[in-house]
Scaffold this motif. Structure first.
Motif, PDB file in Angstrom:
ATOM      1  N   TRP A 126      45.361 -18.558 -84.737  1.00 47.32           N
ATOM      2  CA  TRP A 126      45.328 -17.981 -86.085  1.00 47.32           C
ATOM      3  C   TRP A 126      43.935 -18.156 -86.688  1.00 47.32           C
ATOM      4  O   TRP A 126      43.336 -17.204 -87.214  1.00 47.32           O
ATOM      5  N   ALA A 127      43.384 -19.357 -86.616  1.00 49.12           N
ATOM      6  CA  ALA A 127      42.075 -19.640 -87.202  1.00 49.12           C
ATOM      7  C   ALA A 127      40.983 -18.794 -86.555  1.00 49.12           C
ATOM      8  O   ALA A 127      40.091 -18.281 -87.240  1.00 49.12           O
ATOM      9  N   ALA A 128      41.053 -18.623 -85.220  1.00 56.99           N
ATOM     10  CA  ALA A 128      40.022 -17.833 -84.534  1.00 56.99           C
ATOM     11  C   ALA A 128      40.059 -16.380 -84.986  1.00 56.99           C
ATOM     12  O   ALA A 128      39.015 -15.759 -85.232  1.00 56.99           O
ATOM     13  N   ARG A 129      41.260 -15.826 -85.086  1.00 53.17           N
ATOM     14  CA  ARG A 129      41.373 -14.434 -85.537  1.00 53.17           C
ATOM     15  C   ARG A 129      40.959 -14.297 -86.999  1.00 53.17           C
ATOM     16  O   ARG A 129      40.304 -13.311 -87.391  1.00 53.17           O
ATOM     17  N   LEU A 130      41.337 -15.270 -87.819  1.00 52.58           N
ATOM     18  CA  LEU A 130      40.962 -15.232 -89.233  1.00 52.58           C
ATOM     19  C   LEU A 130      39.449 -15.340 -89.396  1.00 52.58           C
ATOM     20  O   LEU A 130      38.846 -14.627 -90.208  1.00 52.58           O
ATOM     21  N   GLU A 131      38.808 -16.215 -88.621  1.00 51.31           N
ATOM     22  CA  GLU A 131      37.352 -16.362 -88.711  1.00 51.31           C
ATOM     23  C   GLU A 131      36.644 -15.061 -88.341  1.00 51.31           C
ATOM     24  O   GLU A 131      35.689 -14.644 -89.002  1.00 51.31           O
ATOM     25  N   ALA A 132      37.128 -14.407 -87.257  1.00 53.01           N
ATOM     26  CA  ALA A 132      36.512 -13.140 -86.855  1.00 53.01           C
ATOM     27  C   ALA A 132      36.661 -12.089 -87.949  1.00 53.01           C
ATOM     28  O   ALA A 132      35.712 -11.354 -88.260  1.00 53.01           O
ATOM     29  N   GLU A 174      34.528 -22.984 -93.729  1.00 48.93           N
ATOM     30  CA  GLU A 174      35.238 -23.712 -94.779  1.00 48.93           C
ATOM     31  C   GLU A 174      36.436 -22.894 -95.263  1.00 48.93           C
ATOM     32  O   GLU A 174      37.531 -23.433 -95.479  1.00 48.93           O
ATOM     33  N   ALA A 175      36.219 -21.588 -95.428  1.00 52.21           N
ATOM     34  CA  ALA A 175      37.311 -20.724 -95.866  1.00 52.21           C
ATOM     35  C   ALA A 175      38.427 -20.675 -94.828  1.00 52.21           C
ATOM     36  O   ALA A 175      39.607 -20.725 -95.164  1.00 52.21           O
ATOM     37  N   VAL A 176      38.061 -20.596 -93.553  1.00 52.79           N
ATOM     38  CA  VAL A 176      39.061 -20.564 -92.486  1.00 52.79           C
ATOM     39  C   VAL A 176      39.852 -21.865 -92.460  1.00 52.79           C
ATOM     40  O   VAL A 176      41.081 -21.862 -92.350  1.00 52.79           O
ATOM     41  N   ALA A 177      39.149 -22.990 -92.547  1.00 48.94           N
ATOM     42  CA  ALA A 177      39.820 -24.290 -92.497  1.00 48.94           C
ATOM     43  C   ALA A 177      40.842 -24.418 -93.617  1.00 48.94           C
ATOM     44  O   ALA A 177      41.959 -24.911 -93.403  1.00 48.94           O
ATOM     45  N   GLN A 178      40.506 -23.964 -94.802  1.00 49.54           N
ATOM     46  CA  GLN A 178      41.419 -24.061 -95.937  1.00 49.54           C
ATOM     47  C   GLN A 178      42.602 -23.110 -95.795  1.00 49.54           C
ATOM     48  O   GLN A 178      43.755 -23.494 -95.996  1.00 49.54           O
ATOM     49  N   GLN A 179      42.325 -21.869 -95.427  1.00 47.72           N
ATOM     50  CA  GLN A 179      43.391 -20.869 -95.356  1.00 47.72           C
ATOM     51  C   GLN A 179      44.320 -21.099 -94.174  1.00 47.72           C
ATOM     52  O   GLN A 179      45.508 -20.767 -94.238  1.00 47.72           O
ATOM     53  N   ALA A 180      43.796 -21.662 -93.079  1.00 49.19           N
ATOM     54  CA  ALA A 180      44.626 -21.923 -91.902  1.00 49.19           C
ATOM     55  C   ALA A 180      45.324 -23.272 -91.981  1.00 49.19           C
ATOM     56  O   ALA A 180      46.056 -23.639 -91.063  1.00 49.19           O
ATOM     57  N   GLY A 181      45.100 -24.028 -93.054  1.00 45.93           N
ATOM     58  CA  GLY A 181      45.767 -25.316 -93.218  1.00 45.93           C
ATOM     59  C   GLY A 181      45.256 -26.383 -92.281  1.00 45.93           C
ATOM     60  O   GLY A 181      46.000 -27.291 -91.889  1.00 45.93           O
ATOM     61  N   ILE A 182      43.980 -26.322 -91.900  1.00 48.19           N
ATOM     62  CA  ILE A 182      43.409 -27.293 -90.969  1.00 48.19           C
ATOM     63  C   ILE A 182      42.739 -28.433 -91.714  1.00 48.19           C
ATOM     64  O   ILE A 182      42.627 -29.543 -91.205  1.00 48.19           O
ATOM     65  N   GLY A 183      42.283 -28.219 -92.925  1.00 47.05           N
ATOM     66  CA  GLY A 183      41.593 -29.253 -93.685  1.00 47.05           C
ATOM     67  C   GLY A 183      40.224 -28.759 -94.092  1.00 47.05           C
ATOM     68  O   GLY A 183      40.087 -27.667 -94.632  1.00 47.05           O
ATOM     69  N   LYS A 210      36.594 -30.923 -89.849  1.00 48.43           N
ATOM     70  CA  LYS A 210      37.788 -31.065 -89.004  1.00 48.43           C
ATOM     71  C   LYS A 210      38.049 -29.785 -88.227  1.00 48.43           C
ATOM     72  O   LYS A 210      38.496 -29.829 -87.076  1.00 48.43           O
ATOM     73  N   TYR A 211      37.762 -28.650 -88.813  1.00 54.77           N
ATOM     74  CA  TYR A 211      37.912 -27.378 -88.105  1.00 54.77           C
ATOM     75  C   TYR A 211      36.931 -27.307 -86.935  1.00 54.77           C
ATOM     76  O   TYR A 211      37.285 -26.837 -85.843  1.00 54.77           O
ATOM     77  N   ARG A 212      35.722 -27.789 -87.131  1.00 52.51           N
ATOM     78  CA  ARG A 212      34.754 -27.798 -86.030  1.00 52.51           C
ATOM     79  C   ARG A 212      35.208 -28.730 -84.909  1.00 52.51           C
ATOM     80  O   ARG A 212      35.015 -28.439 -83.724  1.00 52.51           O
ATOM     81  N   GLN A 213      35.800 -29.871 -85.282  1.00 52.81           N
ATOM     82  CA  GLN A 213      36.351 -30.761 -84.261  1.00 52.81           C
ATOM     83  C   GLN A 213      37.438 -30.042 -83.463  1.00 52.81           C
ATOM     84  O   GLN A 213      37.482 -30.139 -82.231  1.00 52.81           O
ATOM     85  N   ALA A 214      38.306 -29.335 -84.176  1.00 52.95           N
ATOM     86  CA  ALA A 214      39.398 -28.627 -83.503  1.00 52.95           C
ATOM     87  C   ALA A 214      38.853 -27.543 -82.569  1.00 52.95           C
ATOM     88  O   ALA A 214      39.357 -27.350 -81.456  1.00 52.95           O
ATOM     89  N   LYS A 215      37.806 -26.839 -82.996  1.00 49.08           N
ATOM     90  CA  LYS A 215      37.215 -25.811 -82.132  1.00 49.08           C
ATOM     91  C   LYS A 215      36.569 -26.446 -80.897  1.00 49.08           C
ATOM     92  O   LYS A 215      36.635 -25.889 -79.792  1.00 49.08           O
ATOM     93  N   TYR A 216      35.948 -27.607 -81.062  1.00 42.72           N
ATOM     94  CA  TYR A 216      35.357 -28.326 -79.925  1.00 42.72           C
ATOM     95  C   TYR A 216      36.452 -28.685 -78.917  1.00 42.72           C
ATOM     96  O   TYR A 216      36.264 -28.565 -77.704  1.00 42.72           O
ATOM     97  N   ILE A 217      37.604 -29.115 -79.430  1.00 42.31           N
ATOM     98  CA  ILE A 217      38.722 -29.474 -78.555  1.00 42.31           C
ATOM     99  C   ILE A 217      39.201 -28.253 -77.778  1.00 42.31           C
ATOM    100  O   ILE A 217      39.405 -28.318 -76.552  1.00 42.31           O
ATOM    101  N   VAL A 218      39.376 -27.129 -78.465  1.00 41.28           N
ATOM    102  CA  VAL A 218      39.839 -25.919 -77.795  1.00 41.28           C
ATOM    103  C   VAL A 218      38.871 -25.494 -76.696  1.00 41.28           C
ATOM    104  O   VAL A 218      39.279 -25.030 -75.628  1.00 41.28           O
ATOM    105  N   SER A 219      37.566 -25.682 -76.928  1.00 39.04           N
ATOM    106  CA  SER A 219      36.557 -25.243 -75.968  1.00 39.04           C
ATOM    107  C   SER A 219      36.407 -26.173 -74.775  1.00 39.04           C
ATOM    108  O   SER A 219      35.973 -25.744 -73.707  1.00 39.04           O
ATOM    109  N   HIS A 220      36.764 -27.467 -74.923  1.00 35.56           N
ATOM    110  CA  HIS A 220      36.466 -28.435 -73.877  1.00 35.56           C
ATOM    111  C   HIS A 220      37.673 -29.183 -73.315  1.00 35.56           C
ATOM    112  O   HIS A 220      37.577 -29.756 -72.235  1.00 35.56           O
ATOM    113  N   ALA A 221      38.792 -29.188 -74.034  1.00 29.60           N
ATOM    114  CA  ALA A 221      39.893 -30.071 -73.654  1.00 29.60           C
ATOM    115  C   ALA A 221      40.668 -29.524 -72.455  1.00 29.60           C
ATOM    116  O   ALA A 221      40.838 -28.312 -72.312  1.00 29.60           O
TER     117      ALA A 221
END
Length: 305
Positions: A98-104, A134-143, A147-158
């Motif tokens: 959701w966050a990735a599509r919203l950011e795009a 910042e807008a994506v993090a707030q609207q997607a309920g990530i914080g 914290k959104y950048r941490q989550a994106k790092y996880i998606v890319s490397h985990a």
């Protein structure tokens, strides 16, 4: 509005965990379709994919739908999220899709505003006022943005197992990020050490090959000298030097073979490292969608993001 069920189109959906569709189908068969799926005027599905799947499994040819016009891609995305999140919490993987599509979508809106040089009051609905992340993090309920950048790092490397732990609420985003970052840094240090060892082995092999070449030239000179002299003592001395040269050459060849073997071992170790690193660099491969992430944060079980 009653339409042919096969005319309803599906775009890339956020929801991947559909739950028990068979149970839903049994309820619809007994009680009917209480809440029709939501579609655009072009019959693009906005919400209700589980209901659509259930009705298809019952063999329905036609289905009742609710039609709602949408303003743009951001509006369509928000309708899908609102409808689904009120029924079943998103997992970490679904929330990040959701966050990735919203950011795009927001970046496209922001780029259009910049090109048109529109003042803030004339910006289209959904355009971010501040930074897009910042807008994506707030609207997607990530914080927040960090914290959104941490989550994106996880998606890319985990690896998939860490993503599953996040989907199941067994670990928070921050804990997963710290764990993953430490592992990536450890692998980077291992790679640097392997590269240094490989470089040293390569230099050693080059040195041995140069030494071997010089010995071969010296041996050739001794052979020529042996063939041109008739003096017995000189011949004997030349033979002794030739024998010494042969032994030295054999020793150099042995060292060169050992150095080459060491280089092959280092190359194999480096390939193993690259295979391991590739596992941590896989973007969104086979992300299992499991329930466990709440609407107010990514970790409903432990109460943290």
């Amino acid at each position: 509005m009653l339409v042919d069920i096969d005319r309803i189109r599906l775009a890339d959906r956020i929801r991947r965990d559909y739950g028990d569709v068979a149970e839903l189908a049994a309820d619809i068969a007994e009680n009917g379709l209480i809440q029709p799926p939501l579609v655009t005027p072009e019959l693009l599905l906005i919400a209700g994919e589980r209901r659509l799947r259930a009705c298809k499994s019952l063999g329905w040819k036609k289905i009742e739908v609710r039609v709602m016009p949408v303003r743009d891609a951001v509006h369509l995305l928000r309708l899908e999220v609102s409808e689904n999140e009120n029924r079943k919490d998103f997992t970490f993987s679904e929330r990040m899709r959701w966050a990735a599509r919203l950011e795009a979508a927001l970046r496209q809106v922001a780029a259009g505003n910049s090109a048109a040089n529109l003042p803030g009051a004339q910006r289209p609905a959904g355009a971010p006022v501040g930074r897009v992340e910042e807008a994506v993090a707030q609207q997607a309920g990530i914080g927040g943005r960090d914290k959104y950048r941490q989550a994106k790092y996880i998606v890319s490397h985990a690896p998939p197992e860490l993503i599953r732990s996040l989907d199941e609420g067994q670990i928070s985003v921050n804990a997963a990020y710290q764990k993953l970052r430490a592992e990536v840094q450890r692998l980077q240090r291992c790679n640097a050490q392997l590269e240094a060892l490989e470089s040293a082995a390569s230099d050693q092999i080059d040195g041995m090959e140069q030494k071997l070449h010089r010995l071969e030239e010296s041996n050739a000179q001794l052979r020529r000298a042996l063939g041109s002299t008739a003096d017995t003592a000189l011949r004997r001395q030349v033979l002794e030097l030739q024998s010494l040269s042969e032994r030295t050459r054999e020793e150099a060849a042995r060292h060169a073979l050992e150095a080459r073997e060491k280089g092959r071992q280092l190359s194999a170790a480096r390939r193993r490292y690259r295979d391991m690193a590739l596992r941590y660099a896989t973007l969104q491969q086979t992300l299992s969608a499991q329930p466990g992430v709440g609407a107010q944060g990514l970790c409903a079980r432990c109460g943290t993001l």
